[in-house]
Design a protein around this motif. Sequence first.
Motif, PDB file in Angstrom:
ATOM      1  N   SER A  58       0.967  -1.018   0.001  1.00  0.00           N
ATOM      2  CA  SER A  58      -0.074   0.057  -0.019  1.00  0.00           C
ATOM      3  C   SER A  58       0.699   1.218   0.133  1.00  0.00           C
ATOM      4  N   ASN A  59       0.436   2.361  -0.701  1.00  0.00           N
ATOM      5  CA  ASN A  59       1.272   3.517  -0.785  1.00  0.00           C
ATOM      6  C   ASN A  59       0.583   4.607   0.001  1.00  0.00           C
ATOM      7  N   LYS A  60      -0.401   4.327   0.751  1.00  0.00           N
ATOM      8  CA  LYS A  60      -1.144   5.137   1.676  1.00  0.00           C
ATOM      9  C   LYS A  60      -1.471   4.592   3.113  1.00  0.00           C
ATOM     10  N   ALA A  61      -1.216   5.477   3.919  1.00  0.00           N
ATOM     11  CA  ALA A  61      -1.724   4.979   5.311  1.00  0.00           C
ATOM     12  C   ALA A  61      -3.109   5.351   5.908  1.00  0.00           C
ATOM     13  N   PRO A  77      -1.075   9.710   1.825  1.00  0.00           N
ATOM     14  CA  PRO A  77       0.304   9.387   1.082  1.00  0.00           C
ATOM     15  C   PRO A  77       1.373   9.231   1.743  1.00  0.00           C
ATOM     16  N   LEU A  78       2.261   8.081   1.771  1.00  0.00           N
ATOM     17  CA  LEU A  78       3.521   7.603   2.315  1.00  0.00           C
ATOM     18  C   LEU A  78       4.676   8.347   1.739  1.00  0.00           C
ATOM     19  N   LYS A  79       5.576   8.766   2.854  1.00  0.00           N
ATOM     20  CA  LYS A  79       7.132   9.275   2.252  1.00  0.00           C
ATOM     21  C   LYS A  79       6.742  10.590   1.344  1.00  0.00           C
ATOM     22  N   GLN A  80       5.772  11.399   1.742  1.00  0.00           N
ATOM     23  CA  GLN A  80       5.709  12.741   1.233  1.00  0.00           C
ATOM     24  C   GLN A  80       5.078  13.606   2.436  1.00  0.00           C
ATOM     25  N   TRP A  81       5.212  14.967   2.481  1.00  0.00           N
ATOM     26  CA  TRP A  81       4.518  16.095   3.197  1.00  0.00           C
ATOM     27  C   TRP A  81       3.398  15.771   2.705  1.00  0.00           C
ATOM     28  N   VAL A  82       2.360  15.819   3.969  1.00  0.00           N
ATOM     29  CA  VAL A  82       0.881  16.043   3.821  1.00  0.00           C
ATOM     30  C   VAL A  82       0.388  16.862   4.976  1.00  0.00           C
ATOM     31  N   HIS A  83      -0.587  17.743   4.369  1.00  0.00           N
ATOM     32  CA  HIS A  83      -1.029  18.727   5.347  1.00  0.00           C
ATOM     33  C   HIS A  83      -2.613  18.185   5.766  1.00  0.00           C
ATOM     34  N   VAL A 104      -7.296  16.526   3.793  1.00  0.00           N
ATOM     35  CA  VAL A 104      -5.980  16.079   3.494  1.00  0.00           C
ATOM     36  C   VAL A 104      -5.462  16.946   2.312  1.00  0.00           C
ATOM     37  N   ASN A 105      -4.335  17.621   2.436  1.00  0.00           N
ATOM     38  CA  ASN A 105      -3.926  18.894   1.445  1.00  0.00           C
ATOM     39  C   ASN A 105      -5.046  19.537   1.058  1.00  0.00           C
ATOM     40  N   GLY A 106      -5.751  20.015   1.500  1.00  0.00           N
ATOM     41  CA  GLY A 106      -6.974  20.920   1.275  1.00  0.00           C
ATOM     42  C   GLY A 106      -8.272  20.343   0.695  1.00  0.00           C
ATOM     43  N   GLU A 107      -8.170  18.943   0.565  1.00  0.00           N
ATOM     44  CA  GLU A 107      -9.220  18.367  -0.046  1.00  0.00           C
ATOM     45  C   GLU A 107     -10.077  17.797   1.221  1.00  0.00           C
TER      46      GLU A 107
END
Length: 103
Positions: free
Chosen positions: A24-27, A50-56, A75-78
Amino acid sequence: IDQQVEARILEPSTVRMPKPTGPSNKATLHYEVWDSQQRKMNIKVNSIIPLKQWVHIAITAITEDAARPDIGVFVNGEMVFVQPSGYLPQPISTTNNYLGKSR
């Protein structure tokens, strides 16, 4: 009336959960609000971060109800999830605030 009930021996189930096709590429996002010893709200959104990237991530009231507002998860404004009639943390003080903590 004297009745007896006997258990049947069933064949083993052939139903199996599907195996994941890849990593999986998402937590999963898990957010809780507690009041003393009682959990007031539990939000769990699977496979959204999303894994291994900056997430707001923002979790906020989206209605003006002071007692039980709807809670929006962004998540990231959405907006990705809405919890109707949620709870807000008490403004007095908070403890055990974890970010990125796993079991």
